[in-house]
Write a protein that holds these residues in place. Structure first.
Motif, PDB file in Angstrom:
ATOM      1  N   GLY A 362       0.826  -1.350   0.050  1.00  0.00           N
ATOM      2  CA  GLY A 362      -0.054   0.032  -0.187  1.00  0.00           C
ATOM      3  C   GLY A 362       0.919   1.144  -0.081  1.00  0.00           C
ATOM      4  N   LEU A 363       2.015   1.055  -0.319  1.00  0.00           N
ATOM      5  CA  LEU A 363       2.981   2.266  -0.253  1.00  0.00           C
ATOM      6  C   LEU A 363       3.798   2.481  -1.533  1.00  0.00           C
ATOM      7  N   PRO A 364       4.438   3.460  -1.836  1.00  0.00           N
ATOM      8  CA  PRO A 364       4.987   3.578  -3.264  1.00  0.00           C
ATOM      9  C   PRO A 364       5.965   2.566  -3.625  1.00  0.00           C
ATOM     10  N   ALA A 365       5.989   2.225  -4.748  1.00  0.00           N
ATOM     11  CA  ALA A 365       6.711   1.172  -5.173  1.00  0.00           C
ATOM     12  C   ALA A 365       8.246   1.065  -4.810  1.00  0.00           C
ATOM     13  N   PHE A 366       8.832   0.248  -3.906  1.00  0.00           N
ATOM     14  CA  PHE A 366      10.187   0.304  -3.599  1.00  0.00           C
ATOM     15  C   PHE A 366      10.275   1.344  -2.987  1.00  0.00           C
ATOM     16  N   LEU A 367       9.324   2.249  -2.213  1.00  0.00           N
ATOM     17  CA  LEU A 367       9.509   3.431  -1.355  1.00  0.00           C
ATOM     18  C   LEU A 367      10.464   4.573  -2.081  1.00  0.00           C
ATOM     19  N   ALA A 368       9.973   4.502  -3.489  1.00  0.00           N
ATOM     20  CA  ALA A 368      10.927   5.488  -4.251  1.00  0.00           C
ATOM     21  C   ALA A 368       9.991   6.742  -4.574  1.00  0.00           C
ATOM     22  N   GLN A 369      10.726   7.733  -4.978  1.00  0.00           N
ATOM     23  CA  GLN A 369      10.008   8.669  -5.502  1.00  0.00           C
ATOM     24  C   GLN A 369       9.259   8.435  -6.983  1.00  0.00           C
ATOM     25  N   GLY A 371       7.633   8.262 -10.634  1.00  0.00           N
ATOM     26  CA  GLY A 371       8.203   8.865 -11.995  1.00  0.00           C
ATOM     27  C   GLY A 371       9.020   7.903 -12.726  1.00  0.00           C
ATOM     28  N   GLY A 372       9.494   6.889 -12.114  1.00  0.00           N
ATOM     29  CA  GLY A 372      10.328   5.923 -12.577  1.00  0.00           C
ATOM     30  C   GLY A 372      11.659   6.098 -12.729  1.00  0.00           C
ATOM     31  N   THR A 373      12.202   7.401 -12.424  1.00  0.00           N
ATOM     32  CA  THR A 373      13.683   7.488 -12.454  1.00  0.00           C
ATOM     33  C   THR A 373      14.450   7.142 -11.132  1.00  0.00           C
ATOM     34  N   CYS A 374      13.622   6.977 -10.046  1.00  0.00           N
ATOM     35  CA  CYS A 374      14.330   6.170  -8.956  1.00  0.00           C
ATOM     36  C   CYS A 374      13.817   4.997  -8.596  1.00  0.00           C
ATOM     37  N   SER A 375      14.862   4.114  -7.847  1.00  0.00           N
ATOM     38  CA  SER A 375      14.582   2.791  -7.519  1.00  0.00           C
ATOM     39  C   SER A 375      14.441   2.576  -6.202  1.00  0.00           C
ATOM     40  N   GLY A 376      14.752   3.679  -5.399  1.00  0.00           N
ATOM     41  CA  GLY A 376      14.363   3.522  -4.021  1.00  0.00           C
ATOM     42  C   GLY A 376      15.185   2.507  -3.246  1.00  0.00           C
ATOM     43  N   PHE A 377      14.430   1.529  -2.748  1.00  0.00           N
ATOM     44  CA  PHE A 377      14.973   0.558  -1.738  1.00  0.00           C
ATOM     45  C   PHE A 377      15.006  -0.757  -2.489  1.00  0.00           C
ATOM     46  N   MET A 378      14.832  -0.746  -3.900  1.00  0.00           N
ATOM     47  CA  MET A 378      14.647  -2.065  -4.696  1.00  0.00           C
ATOM     48  C   MET A 378      15.814  -2.988  -4.339  1.00  0.00           C
ATOM     49  N   ILE A 379      17.141  -2.469  -4.535  1.00  0.00           N
ATOM     50  CA  ILE A 379      18.090  -2.986  -4.659  1.00  0.00           C
ATOM     51  C   ILE A 379      18.788  -3.368  -3.362  1.00  0.00           C
ATOM     52  N   ALA A 380      18.355  -2.751  -2.329  1.00  0.00           N
ATOM     53  CA  ALA A 380      18.795  -2.656  -0.931  1.00  0.00           C
ATOM     54  C   ALA A 380      18.112  -3.872  -0.365  1.00  0.00           C
ATOM     55  N   GLN A 381      17.001  -4.450  -1.038  1.00  0.00           N
ATOM     56  CA  GLN A 381      16.393  -5.575  -0.725  1.00  0.00           C
ATOM     57  C   GLN A 381      17.073  -6.814  -1.196  1.00  0.00           C
ATOM     58  N   TYR A 382      17.882  -6.789  -2.160  1.00  0.00           N
ATOM     59  CA  TYR A 382      18.666  -7.432  -2.837  1.00  0.00           C
ATOM     60  C   TYR A 382      19.642  -7.939  -1.722  1.00  0.00           C
ATOM     61  N   THR A 383      20.146  -6.957  -1.147  1.00  0.00           N
ATOM     62  CA  THR A 383      21.535  -6.888  -0.393  1.00  0.00           C
ATOM     63  C   THR A 383      20.854  -7.650   0.934  1.00  0.00           C
ATOM     64  N   ALA A 384      19.816  -7.395   1.482  1.00  0.00           N
ATOM     65  CA  ALA A 384      19.232  -8.239   2.572  1.00  0.00           C
ATOM     66  C   ALA A 384      19.084  -9.685   2.251  1.00  0.00           C
ATOM     67  N   GLN A 443      11.378   5.293   5.767  1.00  0.00           N
ATOM     68  CA  GLN A 443      10.807   5.508   4.704  1.00  0.00           C
ATOM     69  C   GLN A 443       9.437   5.594   4.472  1.00  0.00           C
ATOM     70  N   GLY A 444       8.829   4.284   4.744  1.00  0.00           N
ATOM     71  CA  GLY A 444       7.538   4.107   4.558  1.00  0.00           C
ATOM     72  C   GLY A 444       6.483   4.645   5.567  1.00  0.00           C
ATOM     73  N   PRO A 470      18.702  11.471   6.363  1.00  0.00           N
ATOM     74  CA  PRO A 470      17.440  12.224   5.753  1.00  0.00           C
ATOM     75  C   PRO A 470      16.722  10.988   4.832  1.00  0.00           C
ATOM     76  N   THR A 471      15.264  11.732   4.435  1.00  0.00           N
ATOM     77  CA  THR A 471      14.412  10.835   3.594  1.00  0.00           C
ATOM     78  C   THR A 471      15.173  10.545   2.435  1.00  0.00           C
ATOM     79  N   TYR A 472      15.441   9.219   1.886  1.00  0.00           N
ATOM     80  CA  TYR A 472      16.206   8.681   0.722  1.00  0.00           C
ATOM     81  C   TYR A 472      15.414   9.220  -0.466  1.00  0.00           C
ATOM     82  N   ARG A 473      16.114   9.905  -1.611  1.00  0.00           N
ATOM     83  CA  ARG A 473      15.783  10.337  -2.898  1.00  0.00           C
ATOM     84  C   ARG A 473      16.322   9.902  -4.039  1.00  0.00           C
TER      85      ARG A 473
END
Length: 534
Positions: A362-369, A371-384, A443-444, A470-473
């Motif tokens: 129910g949150l923005p995809a990957f907690l990103a800004q 518009g599609g130019t930002c990946s947010g936490f997509m790859i951080a989840q890969y690290t985990a 972020q969520g 700060p908030t990640y952008r």
């Protein structure tokens, strides 16, 4: 505040405090016990009583008699031949823990070293001249203690204040002479379970801290994901007999009871996913394992783990050449703790995945800004996910590795020290996983569309994160933020109200960061100036 070794053995918490930089002092009674045991060894030598490693060779050479004139050479040569460690050195905290555990063992009064030997180790600890100890190369305990003991005789190297100096130079700076080891002292210095016991105490301290933080972060994720508070119902949880489960349930209730967000969704779902509603069950099970492991470690600290053990009186000295140096119980306990913490980490990664997955969050995809130019936490989840997989590989029991050494004389091995080392690595990995979950949960909460009030405790945690990150952008490497969060977890307790009767783990000082690589994480993690709260 100094930790004093008296008639009572050190507890794991006291040992962890010395590892973190507190001074270790031997009481007069402890010093008297050490001296009395030395008298027994002298009588054994004088009377020619056969004693392993005193007037015989060691390992498969245990039936080779060593004359009195050769006993000094035997003690020195044992250190030289057993100093076979490889790889990067242990961290300062890890080495201090091993040294403190060795001194604690000598203070039982059954080892037979001179007071000068114990005082040499205490002096090195007190001045923070810490021997350089390669991390790997032991199936039990020998090589780590051998590298520590080298410095006592003016060999090897120490690290002090970022400087690497020789053992001889370190002793000169401290105004101490290199020791000439007498009969049995070489064997006593490398023997027993101080290595695994010291490392185990650190594993307990770090695991307890990680579990405290994981409870706090899980509460924030639970609020983000609009969970059903019924999962923490006291009457329901009381039906399962588990101190850990009921402690975690109480902590979750205390942390989330005043959440306007959760009050607004009561009854909307019958059951939440398992990574949310089994927080008390999984975190609580790990706490039960932690408590059981603590009992084992405290028993080990209270035990004499030399081989041989000297006892009796000067008129009737006795030698027990048995197997008390074998650390089977503590090896099994370390394997158990490692598996428990790995399971907590695996579930934290599952909550993280739910936070970044727009299909369920129910949150923005990957907690990103947007518009599609930002990946947010997509790859951080890969690290985990990668760290969870690494934990799974590490969690294979070291105590079953087996092997045969010393010409069939030592044909069953428990691998206690490797079990402790991999437990420490799993705890470190878990700290990094929950640090990523912490950032994502913070972020969520900023991204949540619901304008209902956050719980006071999750809000306090959110503000603590925003004070340093700060908030990640997608405006900086996310790894730097992850390192800051990891260091935060290692330095202070979370803002989560304790359950009744629970004492939060004390904040360690600079020595007690997570693992030997904590300093590297912090170096890479320049603190960011907080932006205005959003």
């Amino acid at each position: 505040m100094a930790v004093i070794r008296t008639d009572r053995p050190l507890s794991w918490r006291e040992l962890a405090a010395v590892a973190a930089g507190e001074a270790l002092v031997l009481s007069e009674a402890a010093r008297a016990r050490i001296a009395a045991a030395r008298t027994l060894v002298e009588q054994i030598v004088e009377r020619g009583i056969r004693a392993y490693g005193v007037n015989t060779g060691v390992g498969a050479l245990c039936d080779v008699i060593v004359s009195p004139s050769e006993q000094r050479a035997l003690s020195r040569n044992i250190l030289m031949s057993h100093a076979v460690g490889v790889g990067a050195p242990l961290g300062v905290t890890e080495t201090r823990a091993i040294m403190a555990a060795a001194i604690n063992n000598f203070a039982h009064g059954h080892s037979g070293i001179r007071l000068d030997v114990a005082d040499q180790l205490v002096a090195l600890l007190d001045a923070d001249y810490i021997p350089e100890v390669p991390a790997f190369g032991s199936v039990g305990y020998l090589s780590h203690m051998a590298h520590i003991a080298l410095v006592c005789i003016g060999e090897g190297h120490v690290r002090h204040g970022g400087e690497r100096i020789s053992g001889r130079a370190a002793l000169e700076r401290l105004g101490r002479e290199p020791l000439v080891l007498e009969a049995k002292e070489g064997l006593s210095l490398i023997n027993g379970t101080p290595c695994v016991t010291g490392l185990a105490a650190l594993a307990l301290a770090r695991a307890e801290r990680v579990l405290d933080w994981t409870d706090a972060i899980a509460a924030m994720s639970f609020e983000n994901l609009r969970g059903q508070l019924a999962a923490f119902d006291a009457d329901s949880l009381a039906l399962r007999v588990s101190p850990g489960l009921n402690l975690v349930g109480e902590r979750m209730r205390n942390a989330l009871a005043d959440s306007g967000i959760l009050a607004s969704v009561v009854g909307q779902r019958t059951q939440d996913p398992l990574s949310m509603r089994t927080i008390p069950h999984v975190h609580g099970a790990a706490r039960d394992v932690l408590d059981a492991t603590a009992e084992v470690v405290n028993r080990e600290l209270a035990s004499i783990t030399d081989n041989p053990i000297v006892a009796g009186t000067p008129d009737a000295p006795r030698v027990y050449s048995q197997a008390h140096a074998v650390g089977a119980s503590i090896a099994l306990a370390m394997d158990s703790l490692a598996t428990a913490i790995a399971q907590v980490a695996a579930m934290a990664e599952r909550r993280l995945d739910r936070l970044v997955n727009p299909l369920v969050s129910g949150l923005p995809a990957f907690l990103a800004q947007p518009g599609g130019t930002c990946s947010g936490f997509m790859i951080a989840q890969y690290t985990a996910a990668s760290l969870v997989a690494q934990n799974r590989r590490l969690a294979a029991p070291a105590s079953l590795d087996g092997g045969i050494t010393s010409g069939l004389q030592e044909d069953h091995l428990c691998h206690a020290t490797p079990a402790a080392l991999k437990a420490l690595e799993i705890v470190d990995n878990t700290g990094r996983i929950v640090a990523i979950e912490l950032l994502a949960a913070a972020q969520g909460l900023r991204s949540a569309a619901c304008r209902c009030a956050r719980a006071r405790n999750t809000d306090a945690l959110w503000r603590r994160v925003r004070a340093v990150v700060p908030t990640y952008r997608d405006d900086r490497p996310l790894a730097d933020d992850m390192a800051v969060a990891f260091r935060m977890i290692g330095e202070a307790a979370p803002p989560l109200p304790p359950a009744a009767g629970h004492v939060p783990s004390p904040a360690p000082d600079d020595h007690a960061g997570y693992g030997a690589h904590a300093a590297n994480d912090s170096t890479a993690a320049a603190h960011h100036a907080p932006q205005s709260a959003a």
